[in-house]
Write an enzyme that holds these catalytic residues in place. Sequence first.
Site, mmCIF file in Angstrom:
data_model
loop_
_atom_site.group_PDB
_atom_site.id
_atom_site.type_symbol
_atom_site.label_atom_id
_atom_site.label_comp_id
_atom_site.label_asym_id
_atom_site.label_seq_id
_atom_site.Cartn_x
_atom_site.Cartn_y
_atom_site.Cartn_z
ATOM 1 C CB VAL A 66 49.595 43.811 15.562
ATOM 2 C CG1 VAL A 66 48.785 42.710 16.891
ATOM 3 C CG2 VAL A 66 48.451 44.606 14.732
ATOM 4 C CG ASN A 92 40.821 41.767 19.711
ATOM 5 O OD1 ASN A 92 38.994 42.024 19.570
ATOM 6 N ND2 ASN A 92 40.695 42.817 20.674
ATOM 7 C CB SER A 144 33.321 44.562 12.206
ATOM 8 O OG SER A 144 32.220 44.926 11.932
ATOM 9 C CE1 TYR A 157 36.891 48.086 12.213
ATOM 10 C CE2 TYR A 157 34.797 48.324 11.398
ATOM 11 C CZ TYR A 157 35.037 47.973 12.065
ATOM 12 O OH TYR A 157 35.539 47.179 13.505
ATOM 13 C CB SER A 160 40.490 46.124 7.296
ATOM 14 O OG SER A 160 39.234 46.448 7.975
ATOM 15 C CE LYS A 161 37.535 44.914 11.572
ATOM 16 N NZ LYS A 161 38.062 43.980 12.612
HETATM 17 P P1 NAD Z 1 39.388 49.221 21.267
HETATM 18 O O1 NAD Z 1 39.732 50.407 21.112
HETATM 19 O O2 NAD Z 1 38.529 49.420 23.048
HETATM 20 O O3 NAD Z 1 40.257 48.143 21.528
HETATM 21 C C1 NAD Z 1 41.317 48.097 20.760
HETATM 22 C C2 NAD Z 1 42.779 47.765 21.441
HETATM 23 O O4 NAD Z 1 43.384 47.405 20.246
HETATM 24 C C3 NAD Z 1 43.724 49.163 22.494
HETATM 25 O O5 NAD Z 1 43.897 48.989 23.567
HETATM 26 C C4 NAD Z 1 44.596 48.800 21.371
HETATM 27 O O6 NAD Z 1 45.344 50.086 21.709
HETATM 28 C C5 NAD Z 1 44.932 47.745 20.595
HETATM 29 N N1 NAD Z 1 45.513 47.679 19.451
HETATM 30 C C6 NAD Z 1 45.233 49.040 18.585
HETATM 31 N N2 NAD Z 1 46.479 49.362 17.508
HETATM 32 C C7 NAD Z 1 47.047 48.010 17.495
HETATM 33 C C8 NAD Z 1 48.477 47.868 16.826
HETATM 34 N N3 NAD Z 1 49.180 48.146 15.847
HETATM 35 N N4 NAD Z 1 49.201 46.342 17.335
HETATM 36 C C9 NAD Z 1 48.665 46.257 18.557
HETATM 37 N N5 NAD Z 1 47.230 47.002 19.118
HETATM 38 C C10 NAD Z 1 46.482 47.697 18.577
HETATM 39 O O7 NAD Z 1 38.454 48.486 19.868
HETATM 40 P P2 NAD Z 1 36.783 47.333 20.494
HETATM 41 O O8 NAD Z 1 35.838 47.948 20.173
HETATM 42 O O9 NAD Z 1 37.575 46.360 21.962
HETATM 43 O O10 NAD Z 1 37.466 46.755 19.057
HETATM 44 C C11 NAD Z 1 38.462 45.328 19.229
HETATM 45 C C12 NAD Z 1 38.562 44.693 17.911
HETATM 46 O O11 NAD Z 1 36.713 44.293 17.630
HETATM 47 C C13 NAD Z 1 38.673 45.649 16.412
HETATM 48 O O12 NAD Z 1 39.021 44.517 15.955
HETATM 49 C C14 NAD Z 1 37.367 46.188 16.107
HETATM 50 O O13 NAD Z 1 37.422 46.955 14.854
HETATM 51 C C15 NAD Z 1 36.214 45.045 16.212
HETATM 52 N N6 NAD Z 1 34.537 45.498 16.671
HETATM 53 C C16 NAD Z 1 34.152 46.213 17.193
HETATM 54 C C17 NAD Z 1 33.260 46.628 17.215
HETATM 55 C C18 NAD Z 1 33.036 47.522 18.020
HETATM 56 O O14 NAD Z 1 31.288 48.075 18.107
HETATM 57 N N7 NAD Z 1 33.312 48.107 19.080
HETATM 58 C C19 NAD Z 1 32.190 45.854 15.933
HETATM 59 C C20 NAD Z 1 32.735 45.196 16.076
HETATM 60 C C21 NAD Z 1 34.486 44.827 15.462
#
Ligand code: NAD
Length: 249
Positions: A66, A92, A144, A157, A160-161
């Site tokens: 991305v 996402n 987030s 982070y 960014s959010k």
């Molecule tokens: P995760 O690490 O399980 O999944 C993230 C996915 O994004 C991975 O498959 C990774 O390969 C992909 N990714 C990373 N960089 C990329 C890039 N440059 N291009 C394309 N794909 C890319 O994480 P998750 O917990 O499922 O998080 C998903 C989103 O939710 C993120 O933006 C995270 O900040 C947000 N989020 C997560 C939480 C949490 O508690 N897990 C809370 C709030 C927000």
Amino acid sequence: MTARHPDLSGKKILITGAGSGIGAATAQRFLDEGALVFALDVNAQALSESWQDLSESRLRPIVCDVTDHDAMVSVYDTIARDHGGIDVVFANAGISIRHSLLDMSPKDWQQVIDVNLHGVFHTVMPAARLMHAAGSGSIIIMGSTNGMNAHRYYADYNVSKAGVIMLARSMALELAPFVRVNAICPGYVLTPMQKAEYTPDMLRAVDEKIPLGRHADPAEVAALVAFLASSEASYLTGTHIPIDGGETA
Ligand code: NAD
């Protein structure tokens, strides 16, 4: 699982970060709703491992980063050429690195901002142009609770959010009335990202401070994305919705 939003059947949706965690759960949810799902991730292995058993013709894996604007434009060009456009985008993909402010290098900062802020811009802007021309669409941006309240050791982070929440609000103003744009703000979700950064003791400590007493399941976040994409959310735009078990209350 049965479909809850019949109007999503046949819709074309692109999900970034669909190889893991919330993105993978959301891709599954939209498949269950009958949508055509473009599942994009930079990690080809994560994509194939998540979807290897799926003999699902409505799932189209795409390996792409991305942070690469031209590559993202080309993904949308191909979808528009082959499928006539895109109805829903879930921006996402994201990364997080736990480090103290004083240890943070310019490289760390750049990496997180590149994926979480610039990557969202590269994901939503080509989609916004296609949707604007078509006169309809729904964009959902992954924020987030860190974008609402600062969390210690995540300054880059947090920034960014906060940035993508304001991007969603700004886009909602300019793309109304035909394209809706909303952000979602999960608290703690049990995903590989979370498990990589928190020890089991830390995860338990987090659960104790959440009013609902537990992390979210990725499928619970996917349900909110499906709702926002559906016609049930037809009067929602420019919002950022916490889904956090009461954490920010
Ligand atoms: P995760 O690490 O399980 O999944 C993230 C996915 O994004 C991975 O498959 C990774 O390969 C992909 N990714 C990373 N960089 C990329 C890039 N440059 N291009 C394309 N794909 C890319 O994480 P998750 O917990 O499922 O998080 C998903 C989103 O939710 C993120 O933006 C995270 O900040 C947000 N989020 C997560 C939480 C949490 O508690 N897990 C809370 C709030 C927000």
